[in-house]
Design an enzyme around this catalytic site. Structure first.
Site, PDB file in Angstrom:
ATOM      1  N   LYS A 164       0.859  -1.192   0.000  1.00  8.66           N
ATOM      2  CA  LYS A 164       0.000   0.000   0.000  1.00  8.66           C
ATOM      3  C   LYS A 164       0.886   1.229   0.000  1.00  8.66           C
ATOM      4  O   LYS A 164       2.028   1.182   0.466  1.00  8.66           O
ATOM      5  CB  LYS A 164      -0.887   0.027   1.255  1.00  8.66           C
ATOM      6  CG  LYS A 164      -2.104   0.902   1.091  1.00  8.66           C
ATOM      7  CD  LYS A 164      -3.201   0.163   0.346  1.00  8.66           C
ATOM      8  CE  LYS A 164      -4.426   1.015   0.155  1.00  8.66           C
ATOM      9  NZ  LYS A 164      -5.544   0.213  -0.353  1.00  8.66           N
TER      10      LYS A 164
HETATM   11  P1  NAD Z   1     -12.740   8.108  -2.806  1.00  8.17           P
HETATM   12  O1  NAD Z   1     -11.739   9.128  -2.489  1.00  8.17           O
HETATM   13  O2  NAD Z   1     -13.161   7.916  -4.227  1.00  8.17           O
HETATM   14  O3  NAD Z   1     -14.069   8.347  -1.950  1.00  8.17           O
HETATM   15  C1  NAD Z   1     -14.053   8.493  -0.576  1.00  8.17           C
HETATM   16  C2  NAD Z   1     -15.439   8.994  -0.138  1.00  8.17           C
HETATM   17  O4  NAD Z   1     -15.463   9.028   1.278  1.00  8.17           O
HETATM   18  C3  NAD Z   1     -15.755  10.412  -0.613  1.00  8.17           C
HETATM   19  O5  NAD Z   1     -17.114  10.480  -0.970  1.00  8.17           O
HETATM   20  C4  NAD Z   1     -15.484  11.255   0.615  1.00  8.17           C
HETATM   21  O6  NAD Z   1     -16.211  12.466   0.625  1.00  8.17           O
HETATM   22  C5  NAD Z   1     -15.983  10.283   1.670  1.00  8.17           C
HETATM   23  N1  NAD Z   1     -15.540  10.618   3.006  1.00  8.17           N
HETATM   24  C6  NAD Z   1     -14.323  11.001   3.420  1.00  8.17           C
HETATM   25  N2  NAD Z   1     -14.354  11.263   4.747  1.00  8.17           N
HETATM   26  C7  NAD Z   1     -15.617  11.009   5.158  1.00  8.17           C
HETATM   27  C8  NAD Z   1     -16.269  11.096   6.397  1.00  8.17           C
HETATM   28  N3  NAD Z   1     -15.621  11.505   7.480  1.00  8.17           N
HETATM   29  N4  NAD Z   1     -17.588  10.756   6.458  1.00  8.17           N
HETATM   30  C9  NAD Z   1     -18.264  10.352   5.366  1.00  8.17           C
HETATM   31  N5  NAD Z   1     -17.679  10.247   4.154  1.00  8.17           N
HETATM   32  C10 NAD Z   1     -16.380  10.577   4.064  1.00  8.17           C
HETATM   33  O7  NAD Z   1     -12.158   6.736  -2.196  1.00  8.17           O
HETATM   34  P2  NAD Z   1     -12.562   5.245  -2.586  1.00  8.17           P
HETATM   35  O8  NAD Z   1     -11.581   4.770  -3.597  1.00  8.17           O
HETATM   36  O9  NAD Z   1     -14.013   5.143  -2.845  1.00  8.17           O
HETATM   37  O10 NAD Z   1     -12.192   4.474  -1.230  1.00  8.17           O
HETATM   38  C11 NAD Z   1     -13.125   4.374  -0.163  1.00  8.17           C
HETATM   39  C12 NAD Z   1     -12.724   3.200   0.727  1.00  8.17           C
HETATM   40  O11 NAD Z   1     -12.734   1.993  -0.046  1.00  8.17           O
HETATM   41  C13 NAD Z   1     -11.332   3.304   1.345  1.00  8.17           C
HETATM   42  O12 NAD Z   1     -11.367   2.720   2.629  1.00  8.17           O
HETATM   43  C14 NAD Z   1     -10.481   2.458   0.413  1.00  8.17           C
HETATM   44  O13 NAD Z   1      -9.324   1.949   1.045  1.00  8.17           O
HETATM   45  C15 NAD Z   1     -11.467   1.352   0.094  1.00  8.17           C
HETATM   46  N6  NAD Z   1     -11.158   0.617  -1.145  1.00  8.17           N
HETATM   47  C16 NAD Z   1     -11.074   1.276  -2.339  1.00  8.17           C
HETATM   48  C17 NAD Z   1     -10.820   0.541  -3.486  1.00  8.17           C
HETATM   49  C18 NAD Z   1     -10.800   1.175  -4.857  1.00  8.17           C
HETATM   50  O14 NAD Z   1     -10.756   0.437  -5.844  1.00  8.17           O
HETATM   51  N7  NAD Z   1     -10.871   2.492  -4.987  1.00  8.17           N
HETATM   52  C19 NAD Z   1     -10.605  -0.842  -3.409  1.00  8.17           C
HETATM   53  C20 NAD Z   1     -10.703  -1.473  -2.169  1.00  8.17           C
HETATM   54  C21 NAD Z   1     -10.984  -0.729  -1.050  1.00  8.17           C
END
Ligand code: NAD
Length: 417
Positions: free
Chosen positions: A109
């Site tokens: 990561k």
């Molecule tokens: P992103 O940046 O696209 O979206 C994150 C979202 O969370 C945004 O809408 C943001 O406004 C919101 N957010 C941030 N702080 C917040 C809070 N305090 N309360 C409510 N909402 C809040 O990120 P993402 O890629 O969607 O990742 C989200 C989660 O999924 C993370 O934990 C990441 O590790 C996990 N994840 C992502 C992927 C991927 O393919 N992108 C894969 C596996 C896991």
């Protein structure tokens, strides 16, 4: 060993889950030291020229946790809380996740400690390129492959690919989650959310629930949360509430994700959406819904609110959203928790398909990507369910048991342990 406590750091929390299962599997201390520790950690200084001519210095990290099963693989997040401990935790989750879904990667990561909302697009690009060039010597299509995570996206991956390529030669396979015209895979953008909804489908089937009867709340409306909401609504689940960093909304009769997407495009947030009522962000977690899907930050369900959760099931689309103490409270009160290493594995699974397509220099259709994703996700769910039933244990312990056993076996065959 890590004792259960309310103040575990993210990495200690993952170690707690690891040792809990390693105890059950009877893994000896020497093997644990190899499996649980990280292989390589780097911290890089990232001085970046601001648009106004000033110089800002950031720090970035890349942690390679375990590479026994293949090249290191994992996303990069840009977030103010990204530090070595958090990146270690996320890297180790990737090791167990790639083993559980059986894609030929290890776990890694990356993170850059920055609030991206303070950066212009040009500053964002300079920071991304600087990060990639500082860590580039440990990156490679057969060494370590980056991907998007919080606040990084296909554009970020395009800059990374370009920065790496300038030094080492054109090689799309060094990042996944790229734009499709640059060698990205069709279906990658939606893949994590799609995988989460596949897991939701399998869980609903297992418990004899029909989608139309299930109400859902989703924290986070970024890549993962928004695709989960859209695809869940498409399949008939009743999405009642969603949130983002700026606010949360609730509609007892369900949210139209098409209308919401139009609103988000204009307003930049879910807050203020006409088709729903604005609520407090934290209140979303405690709504009276059947399924709660955290899809944003880690540790959001913890000892302060675990007793207040009213959902019957939590599906961890985010990484590390439930602390070990909360996990114990929820399990004791009969809430089913589907762990992150299963629930959000759709992203790394389609990243594997993207890497495969890049190496073959051949593009799959979106139908083929989604069909293969379904095969991987449903197989992983079935394995976890069967293991949980055999061991009479939780889905988290079963998922970790499969991941840890796979990595332990390969580490033994290689002669690491
Ligand atoms: P992103 O940046 O696209 O979206 C994150 C979202 O969370 C945004 O809408 C943001 O406004 C919101 N957010 C941030 N702080 C917040 C809070 N305090 N309360 C409510 N909402 C809040 O990120 P993402 O890629 O969607 O990742 C989200 C989660 O999924 C993370 O934990 C990441 O590790 C996990 N994840 C992502 C992927 C991927 O393919 N992108 C894969 C596996 C896991």
């Amino acid at each position: 060993m890590v004792e259960l406590s309310t103040d575990l750091s993210p990495y200690e929390a993952v170690q707690y889950f690891f040792h809990d299962v390693a105890d059950q599997l009877g893994i000896d201390d020497q093997t644990r030291a190899v499996l649980n520790g990280t292989y390589r950690e780097i911290r890089v200084q990232l001085p970046v020229r601001r648009d106004d001519g000033g110089l800002e210095t950031y720090y970035g990290y890349r942690v390679q946790h375990n590479g026994a099963r293949g090249p290191y693989k994992g996303g990069v997040r840009f977030h103010p809380t990204a530090d070595l401990d958090e990146v270690r935790a996320l890297a180790s989750l990737m090791t167990w996740k790639t083993a559980l879904v059986d894609v030929p990667f290890g776990g890694a990561k990356g993170g850059v400690q920055v609030d991206p909302s303070t950066l212009s697009r040009a500053e964002h690009e300079r920071l991304t390129r600087r990060y990639m060039s500082q860590v580039s010597y440990i990156i490679g299509k057969k060494r370590d492959i980056m991907a998007p995570d919080m606040n990084t996206n296909a554009q970020t991956m395009a800059w990374m690919m370009d920065a790496w390529g300038r030094a080492h030669g054109h090689e799309p396979a060094i990042v996944t989650g790229k734009p499709v015209p640059l060698g990205g895979s069709k279906g990658r953008e939606a893949a994590t959310g799609r995988g989460t909804v596949m897991v939701l489908d399998e869980a609903a089937k297992q418990h004899d629930w029909t989608p139309e009867d299930l109400t859902v709340a989703i924290q986070g409306y970024g890549n993962v949360g928004s695709w989960t909401a859209r695809l869940a609504a498409e399949r008939g689940y009743r999405v009642l509430a969603v949130s983002d960093v700026d606010g949360a909304i609730h509609a007892p009769d369900g949210i139209s994700t098409d209308m919401l997407d139009k609103h988000v495009k204009e307003a930049g947030t879910v807050a203020g959406f006409e088709g729903a009522e604005d609520i407090e962000g934290d209140a979303l977690l405690e709504l009276d819904v059947d399924v709660l899907i955290p899809a944003a930050l880690g540790e959001v369900i913890n000892h302060t609110n675990a007793d207040e959760i009213r959902a019957r099931m939590i599906i961890e689309a985010a990484n590390n959203p439930v602390t070990p103490v909360a996990d114990r409270i929820l399990t004791d009160s009969g809430v089913i928790v589907i762990p992150d290493i299963l629930a959000n594995a759709g992203g790394v699974t389609v990243s594997y398909f993207e890497w495969t397509q890049n190496i073959q220099e051949f593009q799959w259709s979106e139908e083929e990507v989604n069909e293969q994703l379904s095969r991987y996700m449903r197989t992983a769910y079935r394995k976890v369910r069967e293991r949980a039933e055999d061991l009479e244990t939780t889905m988290r312990r079963a998922a970790f048991a499969i991941g840890i056993s796979e990595v332990a076996e390969v580490a033994r065959l290689r002669g690491y342990v």
